[in-house]
Design a protein around this motif. Structure first.
Motif, short mmCIF file in Angstrom:
data_model
loop_
_atom_site.label_atom_id
_atom_site.label_comp_id
_atom_site.label_asym_id
_atom_site.label_seq_id
_atom_site.Cartn_x
_atom_site.Cartn_y
_atom_site.Cartn_z
N THR A 1 0.79 -1.36 0.15
CA THR A 1 0.14 -0.06 0.34
C THR A 1 1.00 1.73 0.20
OG1 THR A 1 -0.04 0.27 2.59
CG2 THR A 1 -1.61 -1.33 1.58
N ASP A 2 -0.19 2.59 -0.55
CA ASP A 2 1.17 4.11 -0.60
C ASP A 2 1.24 3.94 1.02
OD1 ASP A 2 0.54 3.40 -2.88
OD2 ASP A 2 -1.40 5.60 -2.48
N ALA A 3 0.83 3.74 1.79
CA ALA A 3 1.02 3.96 3.17
C ALA A 3 2.01 3.00 3.53
CB ALA A 3 -0.17 3.32 4.66
N GLN A 4 2.11 1.46 3.35
CA GLN A 4 3.74 1.19 4.01
C GLN A 4 4.65 1.92 2.99
OE1 GLN A 4 2.74 -2.33 2.30
NE2 GLN A 4 1.61 -3.39 4.54
N MET B 1 5.36 4.86 2.32
CA MET B 1 5.24 6.06 3.07
C MET B 1 6.29 5.78 3.74
SD MET B 1 3.82 9.07 1.42
CE MET B 1 2.88 9.36 0.05
N ARG B 2 5.80 4.73 5.34
CA ARG B 2 6.74 4.41 5.90
C ARG B 2 8.16 4.34 6.09
NH1 ARG B 2 2.56 1.33 6.99
NH2 ARG B 2 0.86 2.15 8.75
N VAL B 3 8.59 3.90 4.82
CA VAL B 3 9.90 3.53 4.33
C VAL B 3 11.12 4.65 3.49
CG1 VAL B 3 11.12 2.29 2.83
CG2 VAL B 3 9.24 0.72 3.79
N ALA C 1 9.49 10.50 -5.19
CA ALA C 1 8.55 9.79 -5.05
C ALA C 1 6.93 9.96 -4.16
CB ALA C 1 9.22 8.04 -4.28
N MET C 2 7.40 9.90 -3.14
CA MET C 2 6.03 10.63 -2.17
C MET C 2 5.58 11.44 -2.45
SD MET C 2 8.59 10.46 1.86
CE MET C 2 6.49 10.95 2.49
N THR C 3 5.92 12.41 -2.80
CA THR C 3 5.14 13.97 -3.76
C THR C 3 3.89 13.91 -4.86
OG1 THR C 3 6.48 14.66 -4.97
CG2 THR C 3 6.48 15.50 -2.72
N SER C 4 5.07 12.53 -5.17
CA SER C 4 3.77 11.82 -6.87
C SER C 4 2.62 10.97 -6.23
CB SER C 4 4.96 10.80 -7.70
OG SER C 4 5.71 12.02 -7.80
N ARG D 1 -1.31 9.03 7.95
CA ARG D 1 -0.41 8.21 9.01
C ARG D 1 1.42 8.09 8.85
NH1 ARG D 1 -4.64 3.50 10.60
NH2 ARG D 1 -6.96 5.50 11.20
N SER D 2 1.21 7.93 8.06
CA SER D 2 2.33 7.25 7.71
C SER D 2 3.88 8.56 7.59
CB SER D 2 2.49 6.23 6.01
OG SER D 2 1.40 5.46 6.46
N ALA D 3 3.25 9.67 6.28
CA ALA D 3 3.77 10.79 5.82
C ALA D 3 4.01 11.91 7.04
CB ALA D 3 3.42 11.23 4.96
N PRO D 4 5.33 12.90 7.25
CA PRO D 4 5.53 13.11 8.02
C PRO D 4 4.92 14.33 8.43
CG PRO D 4 7.37 12.97 6.60
CD PRO D 4 6.11 12.82 5.70
#
Length: 513
Positions: free
Chosen positions: A202-205, A207-209, A226-229, A275-278
């Protein structure tokens, strides 16, 4: 523990310049490393090692012409210089010339058959050939695994191997390579970036990495990109799924499937990312550039078009029916422009990485041809209805609405294709893509959409001849029809019906009485 190089002069031999350039490169000061090597070749113009290292460094700094000149100078001094051959091979592959790169790679394999980079470059050249991913699948895998076998304790080789097998090997094989590399170096940035793709569902996982990579190195361009995209793609997917819902109305099961996809996408975007991003990452992304916030608001408002159009139908405001769809159109155009503007700012100056990202993004944008084709079909239907039925009261609201649906389907993916082609051309030429053109186009498109909504809401449809409703405001240019006097219709007289009397016949007594 290594110390950062000081500003003291290099040793009076080529190795001193090589050591200082290597230290500068390790500390992320690539341009200073190249400058140090230039000073070295100025002091020792006959050093093939310095020219070879300068060519490789210039190539990695995205200075292709300087890298080619330095590598050719190194080969002129030492024809068997392995690094110079690899530099020229890399430059040819960068220019999509695998046949010109092959002689340099073959020479490197002959000179250093136990060198992992030689096998990785050979795999790269095979993949770069037309349909190389299909026709050379097994040779590519053989070269990659040979490189890993030659350097089983080098995390960088595992990262390069996983990147080279992307799109060829299955996800399990890639995940195994990444896991082996991370076991050697758990903080290797390239491996962590690959792990965000192959080790997550998932995107959430992911995002954590990626957040961990950015915490380790805030200047990591690929992780930030990658995060902003991911945020922009999820935001645009809100509008795209709402647009597909316009087509899926004809197939009820597809409507339920799309509604489920919309719910999952909204959860991933609003809950998973938060939840996952800063902290504040989602809000910051939507605010860069500042005008992007208007597009995000319009996307969420326009995505609720079934509810809004149902309310308009219930209230009888038929003229406002296209407004939710035009809000969706304007919002998606602004979001596309914002995403491409953000990507341009991230990729400018990224060298070969910018070209790879641009190629990947263009391939992803080509999936939009399905929407463009459906939009063209809707536009054709709108033109047919306009030509055959006119703009009568019964149909005058229908074909313009169909034209708006065509715009909602086709315009955003066509705009994304246009911008990403432009971005790839800029990455190939090394020019800055800039951000003003997408911004101006998106704002102009949004303004046109708003103006069209106002016009369609305020201007009533003209009655057609078939409607039978007289024109309350005849045009002054239309010739007035002469009034022909007619005699008054005669008053009907009632018809008197005669009184019909009917006596029933006598029925004889059947018993004879």
């Amino acid at each position: 523990m290594s110390r950062e190089p000081s500003g003291a002069s290099a040793d009076e031999d080529p190795n001193g310049y090589l050591r200082r350039a290597a230290a500068l490169w390790d500390f992320g000061r690539a341009e200073e490393a190249a400058a140090e090597l230039r000073r070295g070749v100025a002091a020792f113009p006959d050093s093939a090692a310095l020219w070879s290292e300068l060519g490789w460094t210039e190539y990695r700094c995205s200075h292709p012409e300087e890298g080619r000149s330095a590598a050719e100078r190194a080969l002129a001094l030492h024809p068997d210089g392995v690094r110079a051959h690899l530099t020229l091979a890399a430059l040819e592959l960068r220019d999509e010339q695998p046949r010109l790169a092959r002689p340099h790679i073959d020479r490197t394999l002959a000179l250093a058959p136990e060198m992992p980079a030689a096998h990785l470059f050979s795999a790269w050249a095979l993949r770069a050939e037309p349909r190389g991913d299909v026709s050379h699948r097994e040779p590519v895998r053989a070269h990659v695994h040979r490189a890993v076998a030659l350097a089983p304790h080098d995390a960088g080789v595992y990262a390069a191997a996983a990147q080279m097998l992307g799109g060829i090997a299955d996800k399990g094989e890639l995940s195994h390579l990444v896991a082996q590399g991370l076991a050697i170096d758990p903080e290797h940035e390239d491996l962590l970036l690959l792990a965000s793709d192959v080790h997550t569902r998932t995107d959430a996982q992911a995002m954590r990495v990626l957040s961990g990579v950015l915490a380790q190195n805030p200047q990591q361009r690929e992780a930030a990109f990658a995060m902003t995209s991911a945020v922009w793609e999820r935001t645009r997917l809100v509008a795209a799924l709402a647009a597909w819902l316009l087509v899926a109305i004809a197939v009820p099961p597809a409507v339920f499937a799309l509604l489920g996809a919309i719910c999952v996408n909204l959860f991933q975007l609003l809950v998973g990312t938060t939840r996952s991003a800063p902290r504040g990452f989602l809000r910051q992304t939507w605010s860069r550039p500042p005008w992007a916030r208007a597009g995000v608001v319009l996307v969420f408002v326009g995505a609720a078009w079934p509810v809004l159009m149902g309310a308009l139908l219930a209230s009888g405001a038929l003229g406002l029916l296209p407004v939710p769809l035009l809000a969706l159109l304007a919002g998606e155009l602004i979001v596309v422009a914002a995403a491409e503007t953000d990507a341009a700012r991230t990729l400018d100056g990224a060298g070969d990485a910018a070209r790879q990202f641009a190629e990947h993004r263009l391939r992803a944008a080509r999936r939009g041809w399905w929407r463009i084709g459906l939009g063209a079909g809707c536009a054709l239907l709108a033109a047919v209805f306009a030509a055959l039925l006119g703009a009568g009261d019964a149909t005058g609201r229908f074909w313009p609405l169909l034209g708006v649906i065509a715009l909602v389907l086709a315009a955003p993916p066509a705009f994304a294709l246009l911008l990403r082609r432009r971005q790839l051309g800029a990455a190939v030429s090394g020019e800055a893509t800039g951000a003003r053109a997408p911004m101006r186009f998106a704002i102009a498109s949004a303004a046109v959409s708003v103006a069209l909504a106002v016009v369609m809401a305020c201007v009533p449809p003209a009655p057609s001849e078939r409607s039978g409703i007289p024109d309350p405001d005849p045009s002054p240019t239309r010739p007035e029809q002469p009034i022909i006097p007619t005699a008054p219709a005669p008053t009907p007289t009632p018809i008197e019906l005669p009184d019909l009397q009917w006596d029933p016949p006598e029925i004889p007594d059947l018993d004879g009485q």
